[in-house]
Structure formats: structure tokens, C-alpha cells
Scaffold this active site. Structure first.
Site, PDB file in Angstrom:
ATOM      1  N   ASP A 145       0.778  -1.229   0.017  1.00 57.89           N
ATOM      2  CA  ASP A 145      -0.053   0.118   0.000  1.00 57.89           C
ATOM      3  C   ASP A 145       0.842   1.053  -0.059  1.00 57.89           C
ATOM      4  OD1 ASP A 145      -2.354   1.704   0.233  1.00 57.89           O
ATOM      5  OD2 ASP A 145      -3.463   0.075   1.196  1.00 57.89           O
ATOM      6  N   GLY A 194       4.071   1.592  -2.673  1.00 60.82           N
ATOM      7  CA  GLY A 194       4.172   1.677  -4.014  1.00 60.82           C
ATOM      8  C   GLY A 194       2.596   2.116  -4.772  1.00 60.82           C
ATOM      9  N   ASP A 195       2.920   2.565  -5.945  1.00 59.72           N
ATOM     10  CA  ASP A 195       1.632   2.824  -6.714  1.00 59.72           C
ATOM     11  C   ASP A 195       1.118   1.577  -7.450  1.00 59.72           C
ATOM     12  OD1 ASP A 195      -0.334   3.637  -8.527  1.00 59.72           O
ATOM     13  OD2 ASP A 195       0.777   4.988  -9.454  1.00 59.72           O
ATOM     14  N   PHE A 196      -0.069   1.026  -7.179  1.00 61.25           N
ATOM     15  CA  PHE A 196      -0.366  -0.439  -7.746  1.00 61.25           C
ATOM     16  C   PHE A 196      -0.782  -0.337  -9.190  1.00 61.25           C
ATOM     17  CE2 PHE A 196      -4.355   0.132  -4.736  1.00 61.25           C
ATOM     18  CZ  PHE A 196      -5.172   0.778  -5.945  1.00 61.25           C
ATOM     19  N   HIS A 213     -13.653  -1.914  -7.015  1.00 63.48           N
ATOM     20  CA  HIS A 213     -14.901  -1.000  -6.955  1.00 63.48           C
ATOM     21  C   HIS A 213     -14.814   0.383  -6.839  1.00 63.48           C
ATOM     22  CE1 HIS A 213     -15.807  -1.261  -2.380  1.00 63.48           C
ATOM     23  NE2 HIS A 213     -14.788  -0.527  -2.652  1.00 63.48           N
TER      24      HIS A 213
END
Length: 343
Positions: free
Chosen positions: A210, A234-236, A253
Site C-alpha cells: 500500500d 508503491g503505486d499499484f 470498485h
């Protein structure tokens, strides 16, 4: 004889009008629930019933107005007023206490926070313009706003953790995990679900992935999980850690279809050979029956850019990302496990 479907049973217009007016007042119940949660009134009922005056003194509130809030919530079975005018917590309302097992208090505060509440008052904008109302009200998209507002972000992440506490164990039990390997909880927040998985499967290792400020609240450090977990930040949308099983719980969602496809592509690239992706989300059922997903879908429409999805919609996103839907496993919660493998 006509073969056309019979029309709805005729209803007196006055009955219909009264019904719709009553429905339009429904927002006052969550408003009252928020008021009770903010002042912590439920914490002062743990030892038994008390009068509004006693509760007002304990919570430093106005006795008359507190009574009015409790009276409405009693109509929904959250509190109960006895013949002497004292209120008690019901079993349905017990988790409004901050110290209750699986306390819902912070989840209530999140769901009724102004960041959620105000956009829902502007649903007509969403319908007319096909866009979220959040950025119009707050000047930034949802997650960008949270990134620069630490207090609101904390309300959100603590609320999500509380929503998850009651569902993590039954969902972990419904998932089919291998005896060994690495599970990556992508966007896993404070790690409540990953903790439930590791507790059930002592041969597994886990990675909680996350943003750094979210990982600061991680709660995986228990004797039973010692040495079997790590965090990664990090940035997923750019990439995710490699693993045998990747989990996306209440993540897809939040995002538009094209963003979901990008995320799924990153997950597919990170899957070990023979690995699986578990998307844990509500699956919107067909028909007119009530389901929490149908209500939460409107909150997502108002505040974010995502949506709750049907099984065919999940299958379409998987296909676009080089995955295929293998099965949908219902759980005892409102969420299902939508499983995908490499196509």
C-alpha cells in the site's frame, strides 16, 4: 383473454405519496446514527440502561436533543427505551461501542463523514453529467484530496479497517489458499485481511502492499505471524510485488473500467506460474431484491469514480487484462471471492 402482464396492483395516490415522503426522510437515520457515534453515547450504556439526562451529563451534550436522537434510533432497533424513559443498547446496536468486538463505530463515522455525505446530496449531478460529485465539491478527486488531508484520510482508513474486521475471518475461510507460498494483499490497508489469512495458514508468507502513510497503521505484528510478513509501498497502477496469490479486497470498485484493466494487467504480470488473483468485492445480483452493493454503488458513484459490478462485468475486465474468471465463491458476508487465472 389478454396475455399481457397484469399491471401493478392499484395503489391509492395518498398511500403512494405518504410512502414516498417517508422514504425521503430516510437520510435522518444515518444522521442520527452519526450523532450518536460522534458523542460516544453507546460507550456509556455498556453497564446498563440510563436516562437521557444521565447520558447527556456523561457525554456533555444537551439532554433534550440527545433524547430525540435516541428515540429515532430506537425505532430502528439500535437502542430501546423502557417505560421509565431509560435507554439501553440492543444486541443490534452493541457494536456502536468503541470497545466492542468488531466495533462498527469508526465505520459509521467514515460512511457518514462529510467527504461521503455531501457528494450523495448531489447525485442528480452524477446522473446528469455522468461524473462524480466529489471533485466539484472538494476541488480534487477523492484519493488526491485524502492525500493532502491527513485527518480525513485517517477517518477513511480506520473506517475501512473497521468495516473489514467483521468480514475478514469468514472471507479468509472461504478462500482456497495453497499450503505454502506468498500472498500479496494489494492495497491491503492496515493488513486485517492478510492477518486473518496468515493466522489460518501457517505455511504462507504475506506481503502487505500500500502507500507509505497507510502502511504506518499496519497491524500484522503478532506472535503467530512473526517472520512471515513484510510490507512494500508503491503505486499499484505502476506495479505490484510478485506472489503466488494476489488479493484485491474492496479495491476494484473504487476505479473506472480502464483503470481496473491497468491494475489487473499489473497483477497478471506479478503472478507466479500457476498463480491466482482473488478479487474480493460485492457482486451485484440480478433482480429487485435488496443488497448492500446496490446502495454502496451510489456512494461510489457520488464520491469516487468506480462502481459495484456484476459477474459478467468482472469477466469482461479480466478478459481485457489477459485473465479469465475461474469461479465466484460466495461468502457469509456481502462480499464474494471472484477468482481469476492467467488466460
Amino acid at each position: 383473454m389478454s396475455t399481457e402482464a397484469a399491471p401493478d396492483e392499484a395503489v391509492d395516490p395518498r398511500t403512494s405519496s405518504a410512502f414516498l415522503v417517508n422514504e425521503s426522510l430516510g437520510y435522518l437515520v444515518p444522521a442520527a446514527l452519526r450523532a450518536a457515534a460522534v458523542v460516544g453515547v453507546a460507550d456509556h450504556l455498556a453497564d446498563g440502561p440510563r436516562t437521557p439526562a444521565e447520558l447527556a451529563a456523561a457525554t456533555r451534550t444537551d439532554a433534550r436533543n440527545l433524547h430525540r436522537v435516541l428515540r429515532l434510533l430506537a425505532t430502528r432497533g439500535i437502542f430501546e427505551e423502557d417505560d421509565s424513559g431509560r435507554f439501553r443498547l440492543t444486541s443490534a446496536g452493541d457494536t456502536l461501542r468503541s470497545d466492542a468486538p468488531c466495533s462498527a463505530r469508526t465505520a459509521v463515522l467514515m460512511n457518514t463523514d462529510r467527504s461521503m455525505w455531501l457528494p450523495t446530496a448531489d447525485l442528480s449531478r452524477c446522473v446528469s453529467e455522468g461524473t462524480s460529485a466529489f471533485e466539484h465539491l472538494f476541488g480534487l478527486p477523492f484519493f488526491e484530496y485524502f492525500a493532502q488531508d491527513e485527518e480525513t484520510a485517517d477517518v477513511f482508513h480506520c473506517g475501512m479497517a473497521a468495516m473489514s474486521d467483521a468480514e475478514n475471518e469468514p472471507i479468509a475461510a472461504a478462500c482456497d489458499f495453497p499450503p505454502t507460498g506468498t500472498v500479496v494483499d494489494v492495497g491491503g490497508g492496515h493488513g486485517g485481511f492478510l492477518l486473518a489469512v496468515l493466522d489460518r495458514h501457517p505455511g504462507l508468507r504475506g506481503i502487505l502492499y500500500d502507500r507509505p502513510h497507510v502502511l504506518a497503521g499496519a497491524r500484522l505484528d503478532t506472535p503467530g505471524t512473526a517472520g512471515r510478513w513484510s510490507t512494500a509501498s508503491g503505486d499499484f497502477f505502476s506495479g505490484v510485488p510478485e506472489g503466488d496469490v494476489l488479493v484485491l479486497k474492496r479495491i476494484m470498485h473504487d476505479w473506472e473500467d480502464d483503470q481496473c484493466v491497468t491494475l489487473l494487467e499489473r497483477c497478471r504480470a506479478a503472478l507466479a506460474p500457476g498463480g491466482r488473483l482473488l478479487v474480493v468485492d460485492a457482486v451485484v445480483p440480478p433482480g429487485n431484491a435488496p443488497h448492500q452493493a446496490k446502495a454502496l454503488d451510489l456512494l461510489l458513484m457520488a464520491a469516487l469514480v468506480g462502481r459495484e459490478r456484476t459477474e459478467p462485468e468482472f469477466a469482461g475486465l479480466f478478459e481485457a487484462a489477459g485473465l479469465k474468471l475461474s469461479r465466484v465463491v460466495p461468502t457469509s458476508t456481502v462480499l464474494s471471492v471472484v477468482e481469476a487465472v492467467a488466460a
